[in-house]
Design an enzyme around this catalytic site. Structure first.
Site: not given
Ligand code: NAP
Length: 249
Positions: A142, A156
């Site tokens: 991130s 985080y």
């Molecule tokens: P999201 O929409 O909340 O989706 C999270 C995903 O992670 C879901 O598929 C969830 O699966 C899975 N997950 C959560 N806990 C888990 C666990 N214990 N084991 C396996 N899977 C798990 O998040 P996102 O925004 O797509 O984020 C994806 C990545 O990008 C993360 O690493 C996040 O830190 C990073 N990121 C996101 C942003 C942003 O603005 N969105 C910015 C910077 C970095 P289930 O629903 O099946 O539990």
């Protein structure tokens, strides 16, 4: 060239976009999920509709036995592995003075300990010195690692700093084994990660509008494009680096 990859946390958001994009390239994808089996099934169906092959596997990336079982299931199903995208990640929003040891453990378990164990399992299968054919590891970090993150996101942010330095160190160690290790650092992306936190998607969109040259929030597909490039052979000379996808923020 067709590939066999694992995408962790692929049932929603950025991971779902990466898995679907891999399907469009005709790759085999293990769609990992933790608590959203129906959504994981939808992603697997999208991978297959796009021309790829998919399996789903429930494993918490915060539980070593479960993620090791996922790698074994991929061995049994497909017999080889070319890459992994360690995307699963969780947030814990709180004033830091109110946080607990349990809060730290929960976020570090998924965002960094599980990611490290997943890298280890991938290396055991892909390293040329262990009979593998090399491969690519893409860790989703991130930009909070270098901006300090949104208010209340300190735990985080610390995990994402660890993802950056782990990626660099590991790339140096396993480069001679034919394995590239990179990190993608998204900025503010439209996913469910903001539902349920105090900021909320609306405020986050406003922040992205007013704080980045592109003046908008990013879409999961825009992060997926970078991750898929890094997983592919087109990125054959890319390793040890973090690549920001953040609209210039
Ligand atoms: P999201 O929409 O909340 O989706 C999270 C995903 O992670 C879901 O598929 C969830 O699966 C899975 N997950 C959560 N806990 C888990 C666990 N214990 N084991 C396996 N899977 C798990 O998040 P996102 O925004 O797509 O984020 C994806 C990545 O990008 C993360 O690493 C996040 O830190 C990073 N990121 C996101 C942003 C942003 O603005 N969105 C910015 C910077 C970095 P289930 O629903 O099946 O539990």
């Amino acid at each position: 060239m067709s590939k066999t990859i694992i995408v962790t946390g692929a049932s929603r958001g950025i991971g779902a976009a990466i898995a679907t994009g891999a399907g469009e390239r005709g790759w085999r994808v293990c769609v990992n999920y933790n608590s959203s089996p129906d959504k994981a099934d939808e992603v697997a169906a999208a991978v297959e509709a796009a021309g790829g092959e998919a399996m789903t596997f429930k494993a918490s990336m915060g539980v070593e036995d479960e993620l090791v079982a996922m790698y074994k299931a991929v061995d049994d199903n497909w017999g080889s592995l070319d890459g992994v995208c360690n995307n699963a990640g969780i947030d814990h929003e709180a004033d830091f003075a109110e946080t607990t040891w349990e809060n730290y453990l929960k976020v570090f378990d998924v965002n960094i300990l599980g990611l490290m164990a997943s890298c280890r399992e991938a290396i055991r299968r892909m390293a040329t010195s262990k009979g593998g054919s090399g491969g690519s590891i893409v860790n989703i970090g991130s930009i909070s690692a270098r901006t300090g993150g949104l208010p209340g996101d300190v735990i985080y942010t610390a995990t994402k700093g660890a993802v950056d330095s782990f990626t660099l160190g590991l790339a140096k160690e396993v480069g001679p084994d034919g394995i590239r290790v990179t990190c993608v650092r998204p900025g503010v992306i439209r996913t469910d990660i903001f539902s349920g936190n105090e900021f909320g998607l609306e405020k986050v969109e406003e922040l992205a509008r007013t704080n980045s040259p592109m003046q908008r929030i990013g879409e999961p597909s825009e992060v997926a494009a970078m991750a898929l490039f890094l997983l592919s052979d087109e990125a054959s000379f890319c390793t040890g680096m973090a690549y920001d996808v953040n609209g210039g923020r």
